[in-house]
Design a protein around this motif. Structure first.
Motif, PDB file in Angstrom:
ATOM      1  N   LEU A 217     -16.672   4.581   8.207  1.00 13.34           N
ATOM      2  CA  LEU A 217     -15.834   3.385   8.201  1.00 13.34           C
ATOM      3  C   LEU A 217     -14.394   3.757   7.889  1.00 13.34           C
ATOM      4  CD1 LEU A 217     -17.835   0.698   6.181  1.00 13.34           C
ATOM      5  CD2 LEU A 217     -17.797   1.074   8.642  1.00 13.34           C
ATOM      6  N   ARG A 218     -13.465   3.132   8.565  1.00 10.54           N
ATOM      7  CA  ARG A 218     -12.059   3.288   8.194  1.00 10.54           C
ATOM      8  C   ARG A 218     -11.847   2.610   6.849  1.00 10.54           C
ATOM      9  NH1 ARG A 218      -7.885   1.806  12.867  1.00 10.54           N
ATOM     10  NH2 ARG A 218      -6.560   2.340  11.091  1.00 10.54           N
ATOM     11  N   ASP A 219     -11.095   3.235   5.985  1.00 11.71           N
ATOM     12  CA  ASP A 219     -10.906   2.699   4.638  1.00 11.71           C
ATOM     13  C   ASP A 219     -10.220   1.338   4.633  1.00 11.71           C
ATOM     14  OD1 ASP A 219      -8.531   3.690   5.540  1.00 11.71           O
ATOM     15  OD2 ASP A 219      -7.966   4.665   3.660  1.00 11.71           O
ATOM     16  N   ILE A 220      -9.496   1.048   5.734  1.00 16.44           N
ATOM     17  CA  ILE A 220      -8.786  -0.234   5.794  1.00 16.44           C
ATOM     18  C   ILE A 220      -9.757  -1.400   5.913  1.00 16.44           C
ATOM     19  CG2 ILE A 220      -8.537  -0.262   8.326  1.00 16.44           C
ATOM     20  CD1 ILE A 220      -5.719  -1.397   7.895  1.00 16.44           C
ATOM     21  N   LEU A 221     -10.970  -1.172   6.442  1.00 17.17           N
ATOM     22  CA  LEU A 221     -11.934  -2.249   6.643  1.00 17.17           C
ATOM     23  C   LEU A 221     -12.345  -2.869   5.305  1.00 17.17           C
ATOM     24  CD1 LEU A 221     -14.819  -2.303   9.174  1.00 17.17           C
ATOM     25  CD2 LEU A 221     -15.271  -2.954   6.824  1.00 17.17           C
ATOM     26  N   VAL A 222     -12.722  -2.042   4.350  1.00 20.32           N
ATOM     27  CA  VAL A 222     -13.138  -2.534   3.032  1.00 20.32           C
ATOM     28  C   VAL A 222     -11.958  -3.158   2.297  1.00 20.32           C
ATOM     29  CG1 VAL A 222     -13.996  -1.823   0.762  1.00 20.32           C
ATOM     30  CG2 VAL A 222     -15.035  -0.893   2.834  1.00 20.32           C
ATOM     31  N   SER A 223     -10.815  -2.508   2.397  1.00 19.66           N
ATOM     32  CA  SER A 223      -9.624  -3.019   1.698  1.00 19.66           C
ATOM     33  C   SER A 223      -9.270  -4.433   2.146  1.00 19.66           C
ATOM     34  CB  SER A 223      -8.435  -2.090   1.927  1.00 19.66           C
ATOM     35  OG  SER A 223      -8.692  -0.809   1.392  1.00 19.66           O
ATOM     36  N   LYS A 224      -9.338  -4.679   3.472  1.00 21.88           N
ATOM     37  CA  LYS A 224      -8.984  -6.000   4.006  1.00 21.88           C
ATOM     38  C   LYS A 224     -10.038  -7.045   3.656  1.00 21.88           C
ATOM     39  CE  LYS A 224      -5.862  -5.183   7.877  1.00 21.88           C
ATOM     40  NZ  LYS A 224      -5.637  -5.433   9.327  1.00 21.88           N
ATOM     41  N   LEU A 225     -11.296  -6.697   3.833  1.00 18.98           N
ATOM     42  CA  LEU A 225     -12.353  -7.680   3.614  1.00 18.98           C
ATOM     43  C   LEU A 225     -12.416  -8.140   2.161  1.00 18.98           C
ATOM     44  CD1 LEU A 225     -15.317  -6.392   5.822  1.00 18.98           C
ATOM     45  CD2 LEU A 225     -13.932  -8.442   6.180  1.00 18.98           C
ATOM     46  N   PHE A 226     -12.227  -7.185   1.235  1.00 22.03           N
ATOM     47  CA  PHE A 226     -12.366  -7.534  -0.183  1.00 22.03           C
ATOM     48  C   PHE A 226     -11.017  -7.638  -0.894  1.00 22.03           C
ATOM     49  CE2 PHE A 226     -16.415  -5.682   1.067  1.00 22.03           C
ATOM     50  CZ  PHE A 226     -17.309  -6.586   0.536  1.00 22.03           C
ATOM     51  N   ASN A 227      -9.926  -7.529  -0.108  1.00 20.13           N
ATOM     52  CA  ASN A 227      -8.579  -7.678  -0.660  1.00 20.13           C
ATOM     53  C   ASN A 227      -8.366  -6.755  -1.870  1.00 20.13           C
ATOM     54  OD1 ASN A 227      -5.977  -8.710  -0.752  1.00 20.13           O
ATOM     55  ND2 ASN A 227      -6.557 -10.419  -2.088  1.00 20.13           N
ATOM     56  N   LEU A 228      -8.620  -5.462  -1.632  1.00 17.58           N
ATOM     57  CA  LEU A 228      -8.559  -4.477  -2.720  1.00 17.58           C
ATOM     58  C   LEU A 228      -7.251  -3.691  -2.750  1.00 17.58           C
ATOM     59  CD1 LEU A 228     -12.187  -3.026  -2.576  1.00 17.58           C
ATOM     60  CD2 LEU A 228     -11.276  -4.782  -4.113  1.00 17.58           C
ATOM     61  N   LYS A 229      -6.313  -4.055  -1.851  1.00 17.07           N
ATOM     62  CA  LYS A 229      -5.032  -3.341  -1.825  1.00 17.07           C
ATOM     63  C   LYS A 229      -4.017  -4.079  -2.675  1.00 17.07           C
ATOM     64  CE  LYS A 229      -4.759   0.439   0.801  1.00 17.07           C
ATOM     65  NZ  LYS A 229      -4.088   0.403   2.115  1.00 17.07           N
ATOM     66  N   VAL A 230      -3.434  -3.379  -3.626  1.00 17.68           N
ATOM     67  CA  VAL A 230      -2.340  -3.913  -4.430  1.00 17.68           C
ATOM     68  C   VAL A 230      -1.151  -2.992  -4.209  1.00 17.68           C
ATOM     69  CG1 VAL A 230      -1.510  -4.482  -6.733  1.00 17.68           C
ATOM     70  CG2 VAL A 230      -3.903  -4.901  -6.141  1.00 17.68           C
ATOM     71  N   GLY A 231      -0.166  -3.494  -3.463  1.00 23.67           N
ATOM     72  CA  GLY A 231       0.927  -2.618  -3.072  1.00 23.67           C
ATOM     73  C   GLY A 231       0.391  -1.568  -2.103  1.00 23.67           C
ATOM     74  N   GLY A 232       0.607  -0.310  -2.408  1.00 23.37           N
ATOM     75  CA  GLY A 232       0.090   0.759  -1.552  1.00 23.37           C
ATOM     76  C   GLY A 232      -1.157   1.411  -2.105  1.00 23.37           C
ATOM     77  N   GLU A 233      -1.681   0.854  -3.208  1.00 26.12           N
ATOM     78  CA  GLU A 233      -2.831   1.480  -3.870  1.00 26.12           C
ATOM     79  C   GLU A 233      -4.105   0.667  -3.669  1.00 26.12           C
ATOM     80  OE1 GLU A 233      -2.772   4.438  -5.347  1.00 26.12           O
ATOM     81  OE2 GLU A 233      -0.641   4.637  -4.857  1.00 26.12           O
ATOM     82  N   ARG A 234      -5.205   1.350  -3.635  1.00 22.61           N
ATOM     83  CA  ARG A 234      -6.528   0.725  -3.533  1.00 22.61           C
ATOM     84  C   ARG A 234      -7.115   0.612  -4.944  1.00 22.61           C
ATOM     85  NH1 ARG A 234     -10.905   1.541   0.169  1.00 22.61           N
ATOM     86  NH2 ARG A 234     -12.836   0.792  -0.785  1.00 22.61           N
ATOM     87  N   ILE A 235      -7.517  -0.597  -5.345  1.00 22.12           N
ATOM     88  CA  ILE A 235      -8.114  -0.796  -6.669  1.00 22.12           C
ATOM     89  C   ILE A 235      -9.642  -0.759  -6.548  1.00 22.12           C
ATOM     90  CG2 ILE A 235      -6.164  -2.131  -7.522  1.00 22.12           C
ATOM     91  CD1 ILE A 235      -7.788  -4.661  -7.017  1.00 22.12           C
ATOM     92  N   CYS A 236     -10.306  -0.503  -7.654  1.00 23.93           N
ATOM     93  CA  CYS A 236     -11.762  -0.354  -7.618  1.00 23.93           C
ATOM     94  C   CYS A 236     -12.473  -1.695  -7.432  1.00 23.93           C
ATOM     95  CB  CYS A 236     -12.266   0.342  -8.871  1.00 23.93           C
ATOM     96  SG  CYS A 236     -12.141  -0.654 -10.389  1.00 23.93           S
ATOM     97  N   GLY A 237     -11.916  -2.763  -7.931  1.00 24.26           N
ATOM     98  CA  GLY A 237     -12.522  -4.078  -7.754  1.00 24.26           C
ATOM     99  C   GLY A 237     -13.812  -4.272  -8.519  1.00 24.26           C
TER     100      GLY A 237
END
Length: 306
Positions: A217-237
């Protein structure tokens, strides 16, 4: 004495033959009948090599392999006899010991010595130089151990339960490594190596199934679906994962999970650090299941509009 003599080596120690050789020089000629110009007297003959040349000859004869002898244009048969004679003696201490090798006469020995002396010294290594070079190559170019991370990866792969689908999240673009520090590049290489090993191990377990069962999976898929991007960083959620595991409806596109009490209790009994790793797996599996398996239109809308 000008006649051609054929004297088996085993007879050379007999007194009668020695008497003949002591009183007469003997010469050799080819079977064609042509007389050679060099005359030998075994009782008085000495090899005409200086001490330095003799040392050079002995070093090469004592330390060369069969392949190395070929570089001196020494035939395969003679090379084998040299190695056999050397193994019987331990090492050659003087050139005359070559005469004890079956089939070696004065002419053979001189030809071998002349070939050795005419070869460039740089084309062959002394035994101690060879040993040193071998150690250097081993230390610089060969690692005699498997790194702990790889062993751990193999161990983990063996414990992964069988499944119809395995999903792995990865970066789609490695352009960031162009200006990354060396440490980040090494880590990326290690991860790629571990991913390759895991892929191979999981592929073996397909038991003859056609096609792969490992998806990326492209990492952007999870980030978008669960809104895990804050600025340029991915949070654990982690907080979001905890709510999902409590079967709460927190995202419009994601139906609540139907979990029994035992599963929920087991999840929340795990410490926070371990739950962070579990939450990552949870997000990846839910994203893949809803978008690919269930073909969830609402999840597709989030990805398109997001």
């Amino acid at each position: 004495m000008s006649s051609y003599l054929t004297i088996p080596r085993k007879f050379l120690q007999r007194p009668a033959v020695l008497y003949v050789l002591q009183n007469h020089g003997f010469s050799t000629k080819e079977h064609t009948g042509k007389q050679t110009t060099k005359v030998y007297d075994l009782t008085q003959y000495e090899f005409s090599y200086s001490a330095e040349e003799t040392q050079r000859i002995l070093e090469i004869l004592n330390h060369s392999s069969e392949e190395a002898f070929f570089e001196f244009k020494i035939t395969k048969g003679m090379a084998k006899k040299l190695i056999k004679g050397r193994s019987q003696l331990g090492t050659f201490q003087n050139v005359s010991q070559l005469l004890n090798i079956d089939g070696f006469g004065l002419k053979n020995v001189e030809n071998i010595c002349d070939k050795v002396l005419n070869e460039k010294p740089s084309q062959i290594l002394k035994e101690e130089e060879f040993v040193q070079s071998k150690v250097l190559i081993f230390k610089k170019l060969v690692k005699p151990r498997v790194e702990p991370q790889i062993i751990k990866m193999v161990s983990v792969a063996r414990r992964i339960p069988k499944a119809d689908v395995f999903v792995w999240e990865e970066r789609a673009n490695y352009g960031y490594l162009q200006k990354a520090p060396l440490g980040s590049i090494i880590i990326a290489m290690k991860l790629a190596q571990m991913r390759g090993i895991l892929t191979a191990l999981l592929d073996i377990r397909q038991e003859g199934k056609k096609g792969g069962n490992l998806f990326y999976l492209r990492d952007i898929l999870v980030s978008k679906l669960f809104n895990l991007k804050v600025g340029g960083e991915r949070i654990c959620g982690l907080n979001l994962a905890d709510q999902i595991m409590q079967s709460e409806k927190i995202l419009d596109w994601l139906p609540p999970l139907e979990l029994n009490n035992e599963t929920q209790e087991k999840y929340f009994s795990i410490d926070k650090v371990q739950r962070k790793y579990i939450s990552t797996s949870l997000f990846i599996s839910l994203a893949f299941y809803q978008t690919v398996i269930e073909n969830n239109v609402l999840s597709h809308k989030v990805l398109i509009e997001g």
